[in-house]
Write a protein that holds these residues in place. Structure first.
Motif, short mmCIF file in Angstrom:
data_model
loop_
_atom_site.label_atom_id
_atom_site.label_comp_id
_atom_site.label_asym_id
_atom_site.label_seq_id
_atom_site.Cartn_x
_atom_site.Cartn_y
_atom_site.Cartn_z
N PHE A 125 0.53 3.73 -0.85
CA PHE A 125 1.73 3.09 -0.47
C PHE A 125 1.55 3.20 1.01
CE2 PHE A 125 3.18 5.30 -4.38
CZ PHE A 125 3.89 4.43 -5.04
N VAL A 126 2.26 1.93 1.38
CA VAL A 126 2.52 1.76 2.75
C VAL A 126 4.22 2.30 2.87
CG1 VAL A 126 3.13 0.22 4.84
CG2 VAL A 126 0.98 0.16 3.41
N HIS A 127 4.57 3.14 3.74
CA HIS A 127 5.91 3.71 3.75
C HIS A 127 6.26 3.10 5.06
CE1 HIS A 127 9.35 6.21 3.07
NE2 HIS A 127 9.41 6.45 4.45
N VAL A 128 7.54 2.41 4.89
CA VAL A 128 8.45 1.77 5.97
C VAL A 128 9.80 2.34 6.00
CG1 VAL A 128 8.89 -0.20 7.18
CG2 VAL A 128 6.95 -0.19 5.67
N ASP A 129 10.15 3.01 7.20
CA ASP A 129 11.48 3.54 7.39
C ASP A 129 11.86 3.35 8.82
OD1 ASP A 129 10.11 5.52 8.87
OD2 ASP A 129 10.10 7.06 7.24
N GLU A 147 5.34 0.24 18.78
CA GLU A 147 3.93 -0.01 18.92
C GLU A 147 3.70 -1.12 17.95
OE1 GLU A 147 1.29 3.18 18.53
OE2 GLU A 147 2.37 4.39 19.64
N VAL A 148 4.50 -1.88 17.26
CA VAL A 148 4.52 -2.78 16.32
C VAL A 148 4.83 -4.16 16.75
CG1 VAL A 148 4.83 -3.66 14.13
CG2 VAL A 148 4.80 -1.12 14.41
N ASP A 149 3.85 -5.16 16.67
CA ASP A 149 4.35 -6.64 17.17
C ASP A 149 5.07 -7.44 16.05
OD1 ASP A 149 4.37 -8.54 19.13
OD2 ASP A 149 2.65 -9.48 18.04
N ALA A 150 4.62 -7.13 14.83
CA ALA A 150 4.86 -7.99 13.86
C ALA A 150 4.53 -7.52 12.39
CB ALA A 150 4.41 -9.36 13.85
N VAL A 151 5.37 -7.55 11.29
CA VAL A 151 5.19 -7.10 9.98
C VAL A 151 5.40 -8.41 9.15
CG1 VAL A 151 5.59 -5.52 8.07
CG2 VAL A 151 5.79 -4.75 10.52
N VAL A 152 4.36 -8.96 8.28
CA VAL A 152 4.53 -10.05 7.40
C VAL A 152 4.15 -9.74 6.16
CG1 VAL A 152 3.63 -12.36 7.47
CG2 VAL A 152 4.00 -11.41 9.54
N LEU A 153 4.87 -10.04 5.26
CA LEU A 153 4.56 -9.78 3.81
C LEU A 153 4.67 -11.31 3.06
CD1 LEU A 153 4.01 -8.12 1.37
CD2 LEU A 153 6.35 -7.80 1.18
N ARG A 154 3.40 -11.79 2.81
CA ARG A 154 3.07 -12.93 2.26
C ARG A 154 1.89 -12.88 1.18
NH1 ARG A 154 6.89 -14.30 5.13
NH2 ARG A 154 7.17 -15.84 6.59
N PHE A 155 2.22 -13.78 -0.01
CA PHE A 155 1.29 -13.76 -0.82
C PHE A 155 0.45 -12.44 -1.42
CE2 PHE A 155 1.18 -17.71 2.02
CZ PHE A 155 1.80 -18.48 1.18
N GLY A 156 1.48 -11.42 -1.68
CA GLY A 156 0.80 -10.27 -1.96
C GLY A 156 0.29 -9.44 -0.95
N THR A 157 0.26 -9.92 0.35
CA THR A 157 -0.50 -9.00 1.42
C THR A 157 0.24 -8.81 2.27
OG1 THR A 157 -2.43 -10.51 0.70
CG2 THR A 157 -2.44 -9.09 2.88
N THR A 159 0.77 -7.48 6.39
CA THR A 159 -0.25 -7.50 7.64
C THR A 159 0.76 -6.92 8.67
OG1 THR A 159 -0.95 -9.73 6.97
CG2 THR A 159 -1.23 -9.26 9.13
N ILE A 160 0.32 -6.04 9.28
CA ILE A 160 0.89 -5.17 10.27
C ILE A 160 0.15 -5.50 11.76
CG2 ILE A 160 1.51 -2.94 11.08
CD1 ILE A 160 1.22 -2.10 8.02
N ASN A 161 0.78 -5.96 12.65
CA ASN A 161 0.25 -6.53 13.84
C ASN A 161 0.64 -5.58 15.01
OD1 ASN A 161 -1.43 -7.67 15.65
ND2 ASN A 161 -0.14 -9.79 15.85
N CYS A 162 -0.18 -4.75 15.51
CA CYS A 162 0.20 -3.88 16.62
C CYS A 162 -0.10 -4.50 17.88
CB CYS A 162 -0.67 -2.68 16.67
SG CYS A 162 -0.60 -1.81 14.74
N LEU A 163 0.69 -4.02 19.06
CA LEU A 163 0.56 -4.34 20.49
C LEU A 163 -0.82 -4.19 20.68
CD1 LEU A 163 3.90 -2.83 21.77
CD2 LEU A 163 3.59 -5.63 21.31
N ASN A 165 -3.53 -4.89 19.41
CA ASN A 165 -4.45 -5.64 19.09
C ASN A 165 -4.96 -5.25 17.52
OD1 ASN A 165 -3.86 -8.07 20.80
ND2 ASN A 165 -5.52 -7.00 22.05
N HIS A 166 -4.68 -4.00 17.33
CA HIS A 166 -4.97 -3.73 15.72
C HIS A 166 -4.20 -4.43 14.89
CE1 HIS A 166 -6.88 -0.15 17.97
NE2 HIS A 166 -7.82 -0.25 16.96
N LEU A 167 -4.87 -4.72 13.69
CA LEU A 167 -4.43 -5.44 12.67
C LEU A 167 -4.91 -4.65 11.39
CD1 LEU A 167 -3.08 -8.15 11.93
CD2 LEU A 167 -5.43 -8.92 11.35
N PHE A 168 -3.87 -4.51 10.55
CA PHE A 168 -3.91 -3.60 9.15
C PHE A 168 -3.45 -4.67 8.22
CE2 PHE A 168 -3.26 -0.49 12.30
CZ PHE A 168 -4.45 0.30 12.29
N GLN A 169 -4.22 -4.72 7.01
CA GLN A 169 -3.80 -5.73 5.91
C GLN A 169 -4.14 -4.93 4.64
OE1 GLN A 169 -5.74 -9.25 6.53
NE2 GLN A 169 -3.89 -10.44 6.74
#
Length: 202
Positions: A125-129, A147-157, A159-163, A165-169
């Motif tokens: 799981f990705v746990h978000v609170d 430390e988070v710039d944006a969180v996007v949930l699209r098309f079943g994916t 995406t966590i974009n950090c300040l 420049n780390h990107l997690f998907q």
């Protein structure tokens, strides 16, 4: 508010479990064959090891689903480890260098697998609170909102974009969660923590 987003991926893949069973089988077959042909003192042990390896190879190839099931796999893995330990001890006593390396490595791999596979098939799981995001099976396990710039949930994916420049998907399993509501929640948390981010930068 908190969200648990189930991932498509499992902690341990079925093919990884199968591969180690095949490696064990081939190690047993190889060692058993060498003992039967070249060692005249324990040919019975060699034959037993050879037969065990062939049996393990057969059931892994033709009864794979049964072998890697949660109920069966730990039992077979434990038997593999016991056999490998016995022949590792015998190799050490006889000072057979090549078998020491082979069975030593196999013992280490089987011992690790026995521990790791106990959690195989567990849902990740990705746990978000309100504190941030807890990530599965990566070096960085927790990211605070500042430390988070944006969180996007699209098309079943997700995406966590950090300040930094780390990107997690990750691919998310099907769920009844409202994506727009989730994104709105994440955006509000990012906005709330901008002030903390600016203060830390100074």
């Amino acid at each position: 508010m908190a969200y648990d987003l189930p991932l498509v991926e499992e902690k341990t893949k079925p093919h990884q479990i199968t591969t180690l069973h095949l490696v064990s089988a081939l190690a047993f077959i190889g060692a058993g064959s060498i003992i039967v042909i070249y060692n005249y003192t324990i040919p019975g042990w060699g034959l037993s090891l050879l037969v065990t390896g062939l049996a393990l190879l057969g059931i892994t190839m033709f009864k794979n689903k049964w072998v890697i099931s949660k109920k069966t796999n730990p039992v077979i893995r434990l038997l593999e480890l016991i056999i490998a330990i016995v022949f590792e001890i015998y190799s050490i006593i006889g000072q057979y260098r090549f078998p020491i390396v082979i069975f030593g490595g196999l013992c280490a791999a089987l011992a690790f697998a026995l521990f790791w596979e106990r959690k195989s098939g567990n849902q990740l799981f990705v746990h978000v609170d309100n504190d941030g995001l807890s990530l599965p099976v990566v070096r960085r396990r927790f990211i605070p909102w500042k430390e988070v710039d944006a969180v996007v949930l699209r098309f079943g994916t997700i995406t966590i974009n950090c300040l930094d420049n780390h990107l997690f998907q990750w691919n998310i399993a099907d769920s009844d969660m409202d994506n727009k509501q989730f994104e709105a929640y994440c955006n509000s948390k990012v906005e709330e923590n901008i002030a903390k981010r600016a203060t830390d930068d100074w």
